[in-house]
Scaffold this motif. Structure first.
Motif: not given
Length: 244
Positions: A106-116
């Motif tokens: 879900x978090x990846x789909x919403x826009x992963x943080x810079x460190x991911x």
């Protein structure tokens, strides 16, 4: 685990290593990003480390006799699935979804943080592993409805399997009031004594008035029945008397 043939992988030393993921065996990553924790989030793990994780689980599965197994019941969507696909493709797999992997997706789909940096690769792997399972066990009816679209799997392969328990080890029992209070709160104090009028036949008492600044409300007893003699402190008036 009494009575089970357990083949354990010990990560104790890896958890204490300067770089837990570079240890042998490498400490397992997590679906959660928790700064300072020894388990880094999967979405930040590069391809070379991914291959080390796959090799670890291929070795562990082989030692446990995976080649002779009737099926592999694998919890979460982790590199152990890749190890099973590469080295034991003939053994059916049942995947068990617990929810944290869905939260990471879900978090990846919403826009992963810079460190991911490797988020998209992990999302693709996890969906591929789910799609290659013969069955997917989930913990709730909500997950039954959600998982097919989330992971791109046939709804007929998603099975609701609530968490179980051993009724011989866990059973209900009445809880005392202190046990029923919310965890983390201090013990309940004894109730304060409640202010009550002094016992006796007198019912006349004066209390501060809520409406008259320096006045009072005089509460009187109801008028006694005609056949009774008036008691001390009673009055023929039934309404409150307000005065200053």
């Amino acid at each position: 685990y009494a009575g089970l043939d357990v083949h354990a992988v010990d990560f104790t030393a890896a958890a204490r290593a300067p770089d837990p993921l570079a240890a042998d065996p490498p400490f397992q990553p997590s679906f959660e990003d928790r700064p300072g924790a020894p388990d880094r989030v999967y979405a930040s793990v590069d391809d070379a480390t991914f291959e080390r994780l796959v090799a670890l689980w291929a070795k562990a599965l082989d030692a446990a006799g995976a080649a002779r197994a009737d099926l592999l019941h694998l919890h979460h969507l982790t590199p152990i699935h890749e190890a099973a696909l590469r080295h034991f493709p003939h053994v059916p797999r049942v995947g068990h979804i617990h929810g944290t992997e869905l939260a990471m997706l879900d978090r990846i789909r919403a826009g992963a943080p810079a460190g991911w940096r490797y988020a998209d690769r992990w999302a693709e792997r996890m969906r591929r592993w789910a799609q290659s399972c013969d069955r997917l066990l989930v913990l709730s009816p909500e997950a039954v409805a959600r998982v097919p679209a989330e992971l791109g799997v046939d709804p007929d392969r998603v099975v609701w399997a609530p968490n179980g328990f051993d009724p011989q080890a866990f059973d209900r029992r009445p809880a005392s009031p202190p046990e029923r209070r919310a965890p983390g709160l201090p013990p309940a104090r004894a109730p304060r004594p409640e202010a009550r009028p002094a016992p006796g036949p007198r019912s006349r008492r004066t209390v501060p008035s809520p409406t008259v600044g320096s006045g009072s409300v005089t509460c009187r007893s109801p008028t006694p029945p005609p056949s009774s003699s008036p008691t001390r402190g009673s009055s023929s008036s039934t309404g409150p008397k307000m005065g200053r």
